[in-house]
Write a protein that holds these residues in place. Structure first.
Motif, short mmCIF file in Angstrom:
data_model
loop_
_atom_site.label_atom_id
_atom_site.label_comp_id
_atom_site.label_asym_id
_atom_site.label_seq_id
_atom_site.Cartn_x
_atom_site.Cartn_y
_atom_site.Cartn_z
N GLY A 101 -2.61 -6.17 4.14
CA GLY A 101 -1.17 -6.38 4.12
C GLY A 101 -0.56 -6.35 2.73
N VAL A 102 -1.32 -5.85 1.74
CA VAL A 102 -0.83 -5.77 0.36
C VAL A 102 -0.26 -4.37 0.14
CG1 VAL A 102 -1.41 -5.94 -2.07
CG2 VAL A 102 -2.53 -7.44 -0.40
N VAL A 103 1.03 -4.29 -0.14
CA VAL A 103 1.64 -2.97 -0.36
C VAL A 103 1.30 -2.50 -1.76
CG1 VAL A 103 3.80 -1.69 -0.45
CG2 VAL A 103 3.51 -3.53 1.22
N PRO A 104 0.55 -1.40 -1.90
CA PRO A 104 0.18 -0.90 -3.23
C PRO A 104 1.41 -0.44 -4.00
CG PRO A 104 -1.21 0.05 -1.51
CD PRO A 104 -0.06 -0.61 -0.83
N SER A 105 1.23 -0.28 -5.31
CA SER A 105 2.31 0.21 -6.15
C SER A 105 2.62 1.67 -5.82
CB SER A 105 1.92 0.09 -7.62
OG SER A 105 0.87 1.01 -7.92
N PRO A 106 3.80 2.15 -6.20
CA PRO A 106 4.10 3.58 -5.97
C PRO A 106 3.08 4.51 -6.61
CG PRO A 106 6.10 2.38 -6.54
CD PRO A 106 4.96 1.43 -6.73
N ARG A 118 8.28 1.19 7.46
CA ARG A 118 8.07 1.09 6.02
C ARG A 118 6.70 0.48 5.74
NH1 ARG A 118 12.72 1.25 2.96
NH2 ARG A 118 11.87 -0.28 1.48
N PRO A 119 6.15 0.70 4.54
CA PRO A 119 4.80 0.22 4.25
C PRO A 119 4.58 -1.26 4.52
CG PRO A 119 5.48 1.75 2.55
CD PRO A 119 6.68 1.54 3.44
N GLU A 120 5.56 -2.11 4.20
CA GLU A 120 5.38 -3.54 4.40
C GLU A 120 5.37 -3.93 5.88
OE1 GLU A 120 9.78 -2.83 3.28
OE2 GLU A 120 7.79 -2.09 2.68
N GLU A 121 5.74 -3.02 6.77
CA GLU A 121 5.74 -3.31 8.20
C GLU A 121 4.53 -2.72 8.93
OE1 GLU A 121 10.59 -3.10 8.80
OE2 GLU A 121 9.42 -1.25 8.89
N LEU A 122 3.63 -2.08 8.18
CA LEU A 122 2.57 -1.31 8.83
C LEU A 122 1.38 -2.15 9.28
CD1 LEU A 122 2.62 1.83 6.53
CD2 LEU A 122 3.25 1.74 8.94
N ARG A 123 1.10 -3.27 8.63
CA ARG A 123 -0.10 -4.03 8.98
C ARG A 123 -0.09 -4.47 10.45
NH1 ARG A 123 -1.84 -9.56 8.65
NH2 ARG A 123 -4.11 -9.66 8.37
N PRO A 124 0.98 -5.09 10.97
CA PRO A 124 0.95 -5.45 12.39
C PRO A 124 0.89 -4.24 13.32
CG PRO A 124 3.11 -5.90 11.43
CD PRO A 124 2.19 -5.60 10.30
N GLY A 155 6.67 6.60 -1.74
CA GLY A 155 5.98 5.45 -1.20
C GLY A 155 6.79 4.56 -0.28
N GLU A 156 8.09 4.71 -0.20
CA GLU A 156 8.89 3.83 0.64
C GLU A 156 8.80 4.18 2.12
OE1 GLU A 156 12.88 3.73 -0.77
OE2 GLU A 156 12.38 2.73 -2.65
N GLY A 157 8.26 5.35 2.45
CA GLY A 157 8.13 5.71 3.85
C GLY A 157 9.45 6.25 4.41
N PRO A 158 9.66 6.16 5.73
CA PRO A 158 8.77 5.50 6.70
C PRO A 158 7.56 6.36 7.06
CG PRO A 158 10.62 6.44 7.86
CD PRO A 158 10.87 6.68 6.38
N TYR A 159 6.51 5.70 7.56
CA TYR A 159 5.29 6.37 7.97
C TYR A 159 4.90 5.96 9.38
CZ TYR A 159 4.53 7.23 2.96
OH TYR A 159 4.66 7.63 1.66
N HIS A 160 4.30 6.91 10.09
CA HIS A 160 3.61 6.58 11.34
C HIS A 160 2.22 6.08 10.98
CE1 HIS A 160 6.57 8.53 13.95
NE2 HIS A 160 6.62 9.49 13.04
N CYS A 161 1.76 5.05 11.64
CA CYS A 161 0.37 4.64 11.52
C CYS A 161 -0.41 5.28 12.66
CB CYS A 161 0.25 3.12 11.60
SG CYS A 161 -1.45 2.51 11.50
#
Length: 390
Positions: free
Chosen positions: A169-174, A249-255, A185-191
Motif C-alpha cells: 500500500g506504499v505509493v512509489p515516487s513518480p 489512482r495508485p493510492e486506491e489500488l491496494r484494496p 504515475g497519477e493513473g488511473p490504472y486497471h489492476c
C-alpha cells in the motif's frame, strides 16, 4: 599470398578511414538510410561505434592475426546499446550490414587509388567480409547478453514496485513508477491479476503482458500488474484466467488488488478461463465474507438434505444450475446434458424434500430477486460442504 605484401597499405587506409569524419559520417548515413529504427537515433549515437570498429579493423588487418583473437568490444557494445534502446535486432543488423558494405566500397576505391594491385583486391574484400561477419556475430552476442540482463533487471524493478504498491500500500515516487515502466504515475490504472497455472507459465505471462502502458510481474506468486488499457494479450490468452478491476489512482489500488486476488481464487475453483471484470465476482466475494449467514441460510432452506447422499447433491446442483441459467428449463438441461423433464422432476423432488419451492420467492417477506439470491447462496454453501465419509 599477394595480400600479405599489401597488408600495410590496406591497414593504413583503414586507419585513415577511422579518423576521417566525412567517411565515418557517410557510413552512419548508410546505416540510417537502410534502417528507419536506427535513423530515429541521433547520428552521434552511431558515430562512436563506427569509428571504433573501423579502427579495430585496421589493427586486425595490420597484424593478420586470427579473427577470433581480435578485439570486438565495439561490436559487443553496439549490440548492447541498441538492445537497451529498444531497437529491434533485425533493424540493428540491417544498419550494420549497410555500413559494412559501404566501408568495403570505400576501402576498395582507396586501395586502387593507392596502387594496390587488382590481384590483391579480391583477397582484401574477402578479408573484410570475414571481419564484417565477425562484427555481426558480436553485435548479436552483445544484443542478446544485454537483452537477458535487461529483462532480468527490469523484471526485478517491476516486481519490487508492484509489491510495494499492491501488497504494502506504499505509493512509489513518480521516478520509481517511471523506472518500472509506468509513465504518468497519477493513473488511473486497471489492476489485473491472473492465474496461468505453473510458475514458469506465470513468469512468461507477466513478461508477455508488460509493454507500453502496462507493467506486470509476479506478485505473491501470480502475474499481476497495472495498465491504462487492458492489454490485448488478456483477450488472446484463453488458457489463463484474468480479473480486471475498474480504473483507479495508485493510492486506491491496494484494496482492488486484494479483491482481484479473491476473484481469481473463486474463478480458479469454478474452472473459469479468459477475461473477467472484478464486478463479475461481486456476489461471490460479498457472500464469501459472511460464511455464518451462508451456513444459516443453508440450514434454513436445505436442512432436510443429506450432504453424503449423492442424489441429494444432484438435486442441489440442478437447482443452482437452474438459477444460474435464469430459471430456464431448456438452458439448464443443456448445461447438465439432460432433458428438461428431468430438470423439472429434480426441482419437484427438491421441493418435496425441503418443503420450499425453488420457483417461488424464499419464505419470508422478500422481493423475488432477494429470494433467488438467498436460494443461490444457500445452495452454493451447501454444495461447498465436505462430504461425510461413506
Amino acid at each position: 599470398m599477394t595480400v600479405v605484401h599489401e597488408r600495410e597499405p590496406v591497414a593504413e587506409i583503414l586507419r585513415t578511414l577511422a579518423v576521417d569524419a566525412e567517411v565515418c559520417g557517410e557510413l552512419v548515413r548508410a546505416a540510417r538510410d537502410r534502417s528507419p529504427e536506427v535513423a530515429r537515433l541521433t547520428e552521434a549515437e552511431s558515430l562512436s561505434h563506427v569509428t571504433a570498429m573501423i579502427r579495430a579493423a585496421g589493427q586486425w588487418f595490420a597484424t593478420f592475426g586470427r579473427i577470433e583473437q581480435q578485439d570486438f568490444s565495439a561490436a559487443l557494445l553496439l549490440g548492447a546499446d541498441r538492445a537497451g534502446q529498444g531497437v529491434a535486432m533485425t533493424a540493428v543488423l540491417s544498419g550494420v550490414q549497410a555500413g559494412l558494405n559501404r566501408a568495403v566500397e570505400i576501402t576498395v576505391d582507396r586501395c586502387r587509388a593507392a596502387g594496390v594491385p587488382d590481384g590483391a583486391l579480391l583477397d582484401v574484400v574477402l578479408r573484410l567480409k570475414e571481419y564484417g561477419d565477425a562484427v555481426q556475430r558480436h553485435v548479436i552476442s552483445g544484443y542478446r547478453a544485454a537483452e537477458r540482463a535487461t529483462a532480468h533487471e527490469t523484471a526485478e524493478v517491476r516486481s519490487h514496485v508492484l509489491r510495494r504498491l499492491l501488497v504494502g500500500g506504499v505509493v512509489p515516487s513518480p521516478q520509481e513508477l517511471a523506472g518500472a515502466g509506468m509513465r504518468g504515475g497519477e493513473g488511473p490504472y486497471h489492476c489485473v491479476v491472473a492465474d496461468a497455472g505453473g510458475l514458469a507459465d506465470a513468469r512468461l505471462l507477466a513478461d508477455r503482458l508488460s509493454g507500453p502502458g502496462a507493467v506486470f510481474a509476479l506478485v505473491e506468486g501470480r502475474p499481476a500488474g497495472l495498465c491504462r488499457r487492458v492489454p490485448q494479450g488478456v483477450a488472446a490468452e484463453a488458457r489463463a484466467l484474468f480479473v480486471v478491476s475498474p480504473a483507479a489512482r495508485p493510492e486506491e489500488l491496494r484494496p482492488l488488488y486484494r479483491l482481484c486476488v479473491r476473484a481469481v481464487d473463486i474463478g480458479v475453483r469454478q474452472g473459469c478461463r479468459g477475461r473477467y471484470e472484478l464486478t463479475d465476482f461481486a456476489a461471490e466475494i460479498a457472500l464469501a465474507d459472511q460464511p455464518l449467514l451462508g451456513a444459516w441460510l443453508s440450514e434454513r432452506l436445505l436442512g432436510a438434505l443429506d450432504p453424503s447422499d449423492g442424489f441429494h447433491r444432484q438435486l442441489a446442483l440442478t437447482a443452482r444450475t437452474f438459477l444460474d441459467n435464469g430459471r430456464r428449463l431448456d438452458q439448464t438441461a443443456t448445461a447438465l446434458f439432460t432433458h428438461p423433464n428431468t430438470v423439472r422432476y429434480r426441482l419437484g423432488r427438491l421441493q418435496q424434500i425441503t418443503g420450499h419451492p425453488l420457483t417461488d420467492p424464499a419464505p419470508g417477506p422478500l422481493p423475488e430477486p432477494l429470494g433467488a439470491l438467498h436460494w443461490w447462496w444457500a445452495l452454493t454453501t451447501w454444495l461447498g460442504q465436505d462430504r461425510a465419509p461413506g
